[in-house]
Every structure is written in C-alpha cells, then in structure tokens.
Design a protein around this motif. Sequence first.
Motif, PDB file in Angstrom:
ATOM      1  N   ALA A   1       1.256  -2.330   6.607  1.00  0.00           N
ATOM      2  CA  ALA A   1       2.025  -1.405   5.772  1.00  0.00           C
ATOM      3  C   ALA A   1       2.055  -0.063   6.499  1.00  0.00           C
ATOM      4  O   ALA A   1       1.128   0.269   7.245  1.00  0.00           O
ATOM      5  N   LEU A   2       3.135   0.687   6.292  1.00  0.00           N
ATOM      6  CA  LEU A   2       3.269   2.018   6.889  1.00  0.00           C
ATOM      7  C   LEU A   2       3.265   3.062   5.791  1.00  0.00           C
ATOM      8  O   LEU A   2       4.039   2.948   4.831  1.00  0.00           O
ATOM      9  N   PHE A   3       2.391   4.038   5.935  1.00  0.00           N
ATOM     10  CA  PHE A   3       2.385   5.191   5.022  1.00  0.00           C
ATOM     11  C   PHE A   3       2.594   6.424   5.881  1.00  0.00           C
ATOM     12  O   PHE A   3       1.799   6.678   6.799  1.00  0.00           O
ATOM     13  N   GLY A   4       3.654   7.181   5.612  1.00  0.00           N
ATOM     14  CA  GLY A   4       3.941   8.366   6.422  1.00  0.00           C
ATOM     15  C   GLY A   4       4.067   8.012   7.902  1.00  0.00           C
ATOM     16  O   GLY A   4       3.672   8.786   8.768  1.00  0.00           O
ATOM     17  N   GLY A   5       4.598   6.815   8.182  1.00  0.00           N
ATOM     18  CA  GLY A   5       4.789   6.374   9.574  1.00  0.00           C
ATOM     19  C   GLY A   5       3.507   5.921  10.260  1.00  0.00           C
ATOM     20  O   GLY A   5       3.511   5.601  11.447  1.00  0.00           O
ATOM     21  N   LYS A   6       2.402   5.862   9.501  1.00  0.00           N
ATOM     22  CA  LYS A   6       1.129   5.444  10.098  1.00  0.00           C
ATOM     23  C   LYS A   6       0.726   4.053   9.627  1.00  0.00           C
ATOM     24  O   LYS A   6       1.045   3.661   8.498  1.00  0.00           O
ATOM     25  N   LEU A   7      -0.031   3.342  10.478  1.00  0.00           N
ATOM     26  CA  LEU A   7      -0.433   1.961  10.195  1.00  0.00           C
ATOM     27  C   LEU A   7      -1.608   1.923   9.218  1.00  0.00           C
ATOM     28  O   LEU A   7      -2.660   2.510   9.489  1.00  0.00           O
ATOM     29  N   ALA A   8      -1.418   1.189   8.119  1.00  0.00           N
ATOM     30  CA  ALA A   8      -2.509   1.040   7.141  1.00  0.00           C
ATOM     31  C   ALA A   8      -3.472  -0.059   7.592  1.00  0.00           C
ATOM     32  O   ALA A   8      -3.058  -1.018   8.253  1.00  0.00           O
ATOM     33  N   ASP A   9      -4.722   0.084   7.233  1.00  0.00           N
ATOM     34  CA  ASP A   9      -5.760  -0.914   7.549  1.00  0.00           C
ATOM     35  C   ASP A   9      -5.683  -1.390   9.003  1.00  0.00           C
ATOM     36  O   ASP A   9      -5.648  -2.603   9.266  1.00  0.00           O
ATOM     37  N   PRO A  10      -5.629  -0.444   9.977  1.00  0.00           N
ATOM     38  CA  PRO A  10      -5.392  -0.870  11.361  1.00  0.00           C
ATOM     39  C   PRO A  10      -6.447  -1.860  11.866  1.00  0.00           C
ATOM     40  O   PRO A  10      -6.098  -2.926  12.402  1.00  0.00           O
TER      41      PRO A  10
ATOM     42  N   ARG B   1       8.345   4.876  15.569  1.00  0.00           N
ATOM     43  CA  ARG B   1       8.972   6.161  15.882  1.00  0.00           C
ATOM     44  C   ARG B   1      10.470   5.977  16.134  1.00  0.00           C
ATOM     45  O   ARG B   1      11.303   6.693  15.589  1.00  0.00           O
ATOM     46  N   ARG B   2      10.806   4.970  16.955  1.00  0.00           N
ATOM     47  CA  ARG B   2      12.225   4.773  17.297  1.00  0.00           C
ATOM     48  C   ARG B   2      13.064   4.398  16.081  1.00  0.00           C
ATOM     49  O   ARG B   2      14.260   4.634  16.039  1.00  0.00           O
ATOM     50  N   ASN B   3      12.413   3.776  15.086  1.00  0.00           N
ATOM     51  CA  ASN B   3      13.146   3.398  13.869  1.00  0.00           C
ATOM     52  C   ASN B   3      13.136   4.493  12.811  1.00  0.00           C
ATOM     53  O   ASN B   3      13.768   4.365  11.776  1.00  0.00           O
ATOM     54  N   ARG B   4      12.356   5.543  13.094  1.00  0.00           N
ATOM     55  CA  ARG B   4      12.235   6.690  12.161  1.00  0.00           C
ATOM     56  C   ARG B   4      11.893   6.233  10.747  1.00  0.00           C
ATOM     57  O   ARG B   4      12.483   6.692   9.764  1.00  0.00           O
ATOM     58  N   VAL B   5      10.947   5.282  10.677  1.00  0.00           N
ATOM     59  CA  VAL B   5      10.524   4.788   9.361  1.00  0.00           C
ATOM     60  C   VAL B   5       9.217   5.463   8.974  1.00  0.00           C
ATOM     61  O   VAL B   5       8.275   5.509   9.762  1.00  0.00           O
ATOM     62  N   SER B   6       9.193   5.976   7.757  1.00  0.00           N
ATOM     63  CA  SER B   6       7.979   6.595   7.252  1.00  0.00           C
ATOM     64  C   SER B   6       7.256   5.616   6.315  1.00  0.00           C
ATOM     65  O   SER B   6       6.103   5.268   6.520  1.00  0.00           O
TER      66      SER B   6
END
Length: 287
Positions: free
Chosen positions: A37-46, A80-85
């Motif tokens: 899952a992505l929160f604010g563009g960051k990986l959850a539970d990495p 980043r390239r997909n600009r998904v938050s």
Amino acid sequence: MGRIAYVNGRYVPHGEAVVHIEDRGYQLADAVYEVWALFGGKLADPEGHFARLERSLGELSIAMPMSRAALTMVLKEAVRRNRVSEGSVYLQVSRGVAPRDHAFPNPEVRPAMVVTVSRVDRAASDARAAKGIAVVTTPENRWGRCDIKTVGLLPNALAKQKARAVGAVEAWFVDELGFVTEGASSNAWIVDGDGRLRTRDTNANILRGVTRHTLLDLIRNEGLEVDERPFTPADAVAAKEAFITGAGSLVLPVVAVDGKPVGDGKVGPLAMRLRRLYIEQAKAAAV
Ligand code: PLP
C-alpha cells in the motif's frame, strides 16, 4: 499523464509494457508477486513485504532479481514517475523466459520483473469501510502452498467473481472441516461473543498476510486478546464483528456472510478502531 510501468530494466508507458510470450509467469504461473500500500507516496509495511517476497522466491528457487536496496529504488522510482500518492505498487517476479517446459530452465535464466503502480481513492475506501462489506463463502479448492504468494490466482479470481455476482466484495474459502481459511485477497477475522479477536493460524494453508502480522502486533500493544484459531461461517454470523485485512483492503469491516448479518449487521467499533490504528501506524512507518 499516462501510467508508467517498469519492465525488465525499462520504464515504459503502460500501452507499450509487454512481456515475452514464453515468460514462465505467463505460461505456467511460475512467478510470485507482492503488493505494498502507498501512503503519501511511501511504501507501507516495507520490511514485511520484502521479507515475504524473499521467502516466496526462496521456496520456488527463483533468485532475487536485484538487491533489496536496488528493488526499493525501482519501486520508489515507479511511484515517482506515476505521481501516485495514495494507492499501491505491484511487483511481479517470474522465473524468466525460456522455451516452454515444465521443468526449470537449465542453465538458469534471469528472473523477469514487472512493476506497476495504481492510484486509489482513499475517501471512497473509507466510505466503503464505514458501510461495511458483504462476503460469500466458497469451498477451499486451492493448492497446498498458499503460503507462497504466487500469481497462480485462478481459484481466487473465480471466488472473487462469485462474490461480485451477488453484490458481495470478498469471498472466504472454507476448508473440508468447515473452517474459514482466508479471503480471496485478504485475511479473515472475527470478534467473538466474549470480545476476543480471532483469525486463522499460519500453520494452516493460508498466506501470511503482512497487514495481519502488523495488526497482531498493534492488537497486543493495545492489550487486547487475540486467538489465532479457526472459526466457521456460523461463528462469524454469531460474532459481534468481522473484518478482513490486506494491503488493498487495509482493515475493512464485514457486515454480512452469505446474506446473513454479522452480529447486529452494523459496522463494528473495534474493526473501525483497528482500521484507524493500522492506518496511523502504516503511515508513520512507511518509507
Ligand atoms: N490472503 C490472500 C489470499 C491475499 O491475496 C492477500 C493479499 O493480497 C492477503 C491474504 C493479505 O495479505 P497482505 O496483508 O500481505 O496484503
């Protein structure tokens, strides 16, 4: 802006992102995957997802396509390239491309790797959680190694479609003893009549959900009681609450099983509290 995928070393527009017809993932489901899952563009539970990826690959004797650090860079660059938050990132690693043969290629070939990124509407997913979802049950008919996160998901796809056809959102597999194993793409939980949380133990033939694991830690930190013990669909209907967990669903209340209300048929307070706790912690620990 169009979506961008990563395919074997290149970032390409989705429409041009293709794999070889002799990719063993395509022909034999000889491939594993992970979803963060992505929160604010960051990986959850990495950590949990990387550890499970390494385990799934190891169980199938497929090499890690690159180091964990390099993989993290590719995942983050794709995001980043997909600009998904708010959304998710999907990684698939197959044994590679080789002339079709059931046995592994000899000599080994390079694993093939694909990454895609999807956006999710968190407001819509919160609205779904506030309403709760219906699930249906279906006989467990998957192979005996559901602990490996392989792309061999046909039984899961058929189960999900069975749910969709009657307006439900998830399907719970039920084993030959009548106990729920897990959902088609989630782990299954109840809050029993005594207020104890219950979810299937990981010695059973289920995926060791990363969300499940993180939530177990949170539950224990909260001083709540939890039994890793099987339950039946009838137990779920008689329970106070039910919910599912996964990187896609996060924590999602279940209000009906096979058309019968769970408890009073309303979204449970504990499920909603755990959803809030999980999201808070996942956001704080995302990388
Ligand atoms: N069980 C199955 C069969 C799944 O496919 C998934 C997620 O896709 C889960 C459980 C939940 O796992 P996680 O919390 O790691 O996403």
